[in-house]
Design an enzyme around this catalytic site. Structure first.
Site: not given
Ligand code: C5P
Length: 399
Positions: A211-214
């Site tokens: 996933t990512n930091h959004s």
């Protein structure tokens, strides 16, 4: 939008933040609002009725009736009188009672009979705020049209530091104005938009994922702003802890493929879309059905490209509005301009991770709007203000 002549019921519940209600009341009165204060019995332990009666220029209300003379405090007529019921501070207890319809004090009966806009400014300890029950209650209330004035992160009465501090009175007053204004000027009534927001999750096995930091904050603020202006809004959301904005239909998805399907479906009957999600560009080629076991060897996961949702929608735009985001770390403007063309966006909102206060997680952003006619650079603003700027531009495109 001024508050002159607006009727506001200020509901105060039993939180240490009740002391801020004095300043809030003063500011509302100064703006020209007529304020009536209802306190829960416990709230009286935190701030005196005398203070609130003096500031609001009216006796405060706590009980269903006056035991001395039987005079009835009619929650029904209060509910009819009000343009807004503002509960600040709102404790976890009151929020829970509001979601379930418990009506054991005058504030709650007034809430149940109110025909006006309702807004709550939660205030509590960070763990109480983050608790799944509280979050679920806030989502339920938001789905029912209650405006949530988000608490801030900072030092709490417990000495702990985290999110749960009631928004500052000045900020609440600003939001009250926006909520009341949004209720009147409905410039996007009849328009249907969807917004993609947050991070996607690409499973590797039943346990791990990419996933990512959004956090979804920017997309949620845009969905909220579109809804405030009267649009019918769908929010296609990756995983987030944010409450659903008032008046927005939320569709939860996990992977990029799920988001693609939901977006393609929503595009069929949309007048426009804002692609704010941080969609994974790659996903594991195979998802293991059992947890991958550790061994002494290195592990290689083969990743394959996901479908570019924005690109797909851009191919069948048919005069509709399509807005994209570009989060860059280098060569910002050239990259954003490339996206404008490749994905057939009407404009791209560029934010650079090099700018302080921009990008993931925080409550502020610094953006440049890029279209085929040029660039519009904006200073550092709250994400809510950025959302208003973006929606202003969408409105102009609609004219
Ligand atoms: O190419 P890049 O991912 O940086 O482009 C960003 C823009 O494209 C954003 O508006 C994002 O929401 C959208 N996008 C998308 N589907 C993808 C990847 C990005 O809609 N698979």
């Amino acid at each position: 939008m001024q508050l002159k002549g607006k009727h506001i019921i200020l509901g105060i519940t039993g939180s240490i933040a009740a002391y801020k209600a004095a300043m809030l009341c003063r500011l509302l009165v100064k703006e020209g609002a007529e304020v009536r204060v209802i306190m829960t019995p416990l709230a009286k332990q935190f701030i005196t009725p005398l203070t609130m009666a003096t500031l609001s220029k009216h006796p405060i209300l706590v009980e269903f009736f006056n035991p001395e003379n039987g005079e009835w405090n009619s929650h029904v007529s209060l509910g009819e009188w009000a343009d807004m019921l503002l509960i600040a501070p709102a404790t976890a207890n009151t929020l829970a009672k509001m979601t379930t319809g418990i009506a054991d004090n005058l504030l709650l009966t007034t809430y149940l009979s109110a025909r006006s806009v309702v807004a709550v400014a939660p205030a509590m300890d960070l763990d109480m705020y983050a608790h799944i029950t509280t979050q679920q209650n806030l989502r339920t209330l938001a789905e029912r049209g209650v405006a949530i004035i988000e608490p801030e992160a900072g030092e709490l009465a417990s000495g702990l530091v985290g999110k749960g501090r009631m928004a500052e009175p000045e900020e609440i007053v600003e939001q009250v104005k926006t909520i009341l204004a949004g209720n009147q000027t409905k410039s996007l009534t009849g328009k249907r938009y969807f917004v993609t927001a947050g991070a996607t999750i690409e499973p590797i096995d039943p346990v791990r994922y990419i996933t990512n930091h959004s956090t979804g904050k920017m997309g949620y603020a845009i969905a909220e702003e579109l809804a405030k202006r009267g649009a019918e809004v769908k929010l296609i959301s990756g995983r987030t802890i944010l409450p659903t904005p008032t008046g927005v239909e939320r569709i939860d998805v996990l992977s990029a493929a799920d988001m693609y399907n939901a977006a393609v479906e929503a595009w069929r009957e949309a007048d426009g879309a804002v692609m704010c999600a941080a969609v994974a560009d790659y996903t594991p080629a195979v998802v293991a059905d059992k947890k991958l076991k550790k061994s002494d060897d290195d592990l290689r996961i083969e990743l394959v490209r996901t479908k570019d949702i924005a690109h797909e929608l851009g191919k069948c735009k048919e005069g509709r509005t399509l807005v994209g985001f570009a989060l860059e770390t280098d060569n910002e403007e050239a990259n954003a301009e490339g996206k404008l063309e490749r994905k057939n966006f009407d404009f791209v909102v560029l934010n650079s991770l090099r700018d302080k206060g921009a990008g993931f997680g925080g409550d502020t952003n610094k953006v440049t709007l890029i279209d085929r006619n040029g660039r519009e650079e904006h200073p550092l603003m709250s994400k809510r203000e950025v959302a208003a700027v973006i929606v202003d531009k969408i409105e102009k495109l609609n004219k």
